[in-house]
Design a protein around this motif. Structure first.
Motif, mmCIF file in Angstrom:
data_model
loop_
_atom_site.group_PDB
_atom_site.id
_atom_site.type_symbol
_atom_site.label_atom_id
_atom_site.label_comp_id
_atom_site.label_asym_id
_atom_site.label_seq_id
_atom_site.Cartn_x
_atom_site.Cartn_y
_atom_site.Cartn_z
ATOM 1 N N LYS A 188 29.747 -67.778 -32.755
ATOM 2 C CA LYS A 188 30.433 -67.211 -31.599
ATOM 3 C C LYS A 188 31.230 -68.331 -30.958
ATOM 4 O O LYS A 188 30.979 -69.516 -31.193
ATOM 5 N N HIS A 200 34.874 -64.192 -24.631
ATOM 6 C CA HIS A 200 33.767 -64.498 -25.534
ATOM 7 C C HIS A 200 34.055 -63.792 -26.858
ATOM 8 O O HIS A 200 34.232 -62.571 -26.890
ATOM 9 N N ASN A 202 32.939 -62.738 -30.671
ATOM 10 C CA ASN A 202 31.798 -62.533 -31.555
ATOM 11 C C ASN A 202 32.145 -62.970 -32.978
ATOM 12 O O ASN A 202 33.313 -63.201 -33.312
ATOM 13 N N SER A 203 31.150 -63.064 -33.830
ATOM 14 C CA SER A 203 31.359 -63.492 -35.208
ATOM 15 C C SER A 203 32.246 -62.495 -35.956
ATOM 16 O O SER A 203 32.265 -61.300 -35.664
ATOM 17 N N THR A 205 35.529 -62.326 -35.924
ATOM 18 C CA THR A 205 36.560 -61.822 -35.010
ATOM 19 C C THR A 205 37.832 -62.653 -35.108
ATOM 20 O O THR A 205 37.785 -63.872 -35.274
ATOM 21 N N GLU A 226 35.180 -58.230 -32.175
ATOM 22 C CA GLU A 226 34.550 -57.909 -30.889
ATOM 23 C C GLU A 226 34.718 -59.068 -29.918
ATOM 24 O O GLU A 226 34.572 -60.239 -30.281
ATOM 25 N N ASN A 256 34.029 -55.062 -22.492
ATOM 26 C CA ASN A 256 33.783 -55.423 -23.893
ATOM 27 C C ASN A 256 34.583 -54.500 -24.795
ATOM 28 O O ASN A 256 34.664 -53.293 -24.563
ATOM 29 N N SER A 258 34.978 -53.537 -28.915
ATOM 30 C CA SER A 258 34.490 -53.696 -30.289
ATOM 31 C C SER A 258 35.417 -52.940 -31.228
ATOM 32 O O SER A 258 35.556 -51.719 -31.133
ATOM 33 N N TRP A 320 25.080 -59.216 -27.051
ATOM 34 C CA TRP A 320 25.424 -60.127 -28.148
ATOM 35 C C TRP A 320 25.882 -61.488 -27.632
ATOM 36 O O TRP A 320 25.734 -62.507 -28.323
ATOM 37 N N ILE A 321 26.420 -61.522 -26.420
ATOM 38 C CA ILE A 321 26.915 -62.780 -25.858
ATOM 39 C C ILE A 321 25.779 -63.804 -25.744
ATOM 40 O O ILE A 321 25.969 -64.996 -25.989
ATOM 41 N N ARG A 342 26.584 -61.277 -38.543
ATOM 42 C CA ARG A 342 25.845 -62.015 -37.511
ATOM 43 C C ARG A 342 25.167 -63.270 -38.078
ATOM 44 O O ARG A 342 25.206 -64.350 -37.472
#
Length: 393
Positions: A188, A200, A202-203, A205, A226, A256, A258, A320-321, A342
């Motif tokens: 991340k 932020h 996410n993986s 992304t 995301e 957020n 996604s 998830w953050i 993830r």
């Protein structure tokens, strides 16, 4: 048209059937000036010829461009074309002659294609965070080191330290230019944009964003994957997240988005403030578009082309953050994709009956071993783990 780069660009437009009559005239003028032929077609002839051609995409043009440049490299002015492409014969012969005339070799072709289409597609299963600059060059970001990000003039526009990259707002840029950051599986990252907006990531992304937001222009970014946005307030400059067919418009708030390719919908979860959702090919209209309230999730169904809203517990979708992981009525095949993303592992599912079963599950910051153990204990899913590969039996 006094440089090879200008000639190259003109020829590309010629191959893509995008030349104006004036640009076609330029080709004719140079062609005749160098006396390559006395029987050169007129502007009208060329326009008639181009009108008969099917529209080409970039790949088709690249293939033709390659053939032309190979011919020029071998000092040829004619190219053998299959009968199915006979409409291109005179056209490509002209283009080949232009290339021979100006000595644009295969190296130029290779460099041009490299600039426009990276030869190596980004591997999300790598361990590197990659920053692609406005000129196409890339920088590798390591959380153990620091880097400085510079614009095309060499000015420092951003600084990275650890898992965060911060852009400055003191650049003298007067037009929009973009950087793109790509986050691999298993990681991340945080990005602070020039207006102070914190993102932020996410993986798995990718985010494309302006090096500096320009006065009078919307603050627009482009997301695949995301991200959680903490948007700096600016009533004069709406902040817009483009997620393929969906635009998300705010003035300053927390939400957020996604937008992973395997999901049936693009989901927007609003923590506070107000969010407008509308199709990316439409203009925003506060009276007609979906306005999301805090504590709601808006889902853009890609197949039905509709937006649905419902109240949710926002913490579930933002956990998830801080390392959390949540699945809600999700098929097992999609869960596998998200686990691979993830934890940066490979999961092979040999139990095909599981693929379309739906599950609900929530985890805090757990290892992949504990996540798989849960599925085994609760749902009887048998598996083995070896190195970074998981085999489901």
């Amino acid at each position: 048209m006094n440089s090879n780069s200008e000639i190259k660009n003109l020829l590309q437009k010629f191959v893509l059937n995008q030349c104006t009559p004036e640009e076609i005239n330029e080709v004719i003028a140079y062609y005749k000036k160098n006396k390559l032929t006395d029987d050169f077609p007129t502007v009208g002839d060329i326009q008639d010829l181009l009108a008969e051609m099917p529209k080409m995409n970039s790949q088709t043009a690249d293939d033709i461009f390659l053939n032309i440049l190979q011919a020029s490299k071998e000092n040829e002015t004619t190219i053998s074309i299959s009968s199915g492409k006979s409409n291109f014969r005179k056209y490509i012969s002209i283009a080949a002659s232009v290339l021979v005339l100006f000595g644009i070799g295969f190296a130029v072709y290779k460099q041009n294609i490299t600039d426009k289409t990276p030869q190596h597609k980004f591997d999300f299963k790598s361990t590197d965070i990659v920053l692609q600059l406005e000129d196409g060059n890339v920088q590798i970001i390591s959380e153990d080191h620091t880097i400085q990000v510079r614009d095309s003039k060499g000015n420092i526009v951003g600084n990275q330290s650890g898992d965060k990259l911060v852009y400055e707002n003191n650049s003298d840029l007067e037009k929009l230019s973009y950087n793109t950051i790509k986050i691999p599986y298993g990681k991340k990252f945080q990005l602070q944009l020039s207006d102070g907006t914190l993102v932020h990531l996410n993986s798995g992304t990718t985010l494309k964003y302006p090096v500096k937001f320009i006065a009078g222009e919307n603050r627009q970014v482009f997301l695949e994957g995301e991200a959680f946005f903490d948007v700096a307030k600016d009533k004069k400059h709406p902040f817009i997240v483009n997620a393929d067919k969906l635009n998300v418009r705010v003035l300053g708030t927390h939400f957020n988005v996604s937008n992973y390719p395997e999901d049936e919908s693009t989901d927007v979860v609003l923590v506070e403030g107000s969010v407008g959702m509308y199709r990316s090919n439409e203009a925003f209209n506060a009276d007609l578009n979906t306005i999301l309230k805090p504590g709601y999730k808006g889902s853009f169904d890609r197949e039905k082309d509709k937006i649905f809203t419902k109240p949710v517990l926002t913490d579930i979708y933002t956990s998830w953050i801080s390392g959390g992981l949540t699945f809600r009525s999700m098929t097992f095949k999609n869960i596998i994709t998200k686990l691979e993303r993830r934890y940066n592992v490979t999961i092979i599912n040999k139990n095909e009956n599981l693929a379309n079963e739906k599950f609900n599950a929530s985890f805090k910051e757990e290892s992949i071993e504990k996540v798989m153990s849960y599925f085994n204990d609760i749902h009887g899913i048998n598996y083995t783990i070896k190195n970074n590969q998981i085999l489901i039996k």
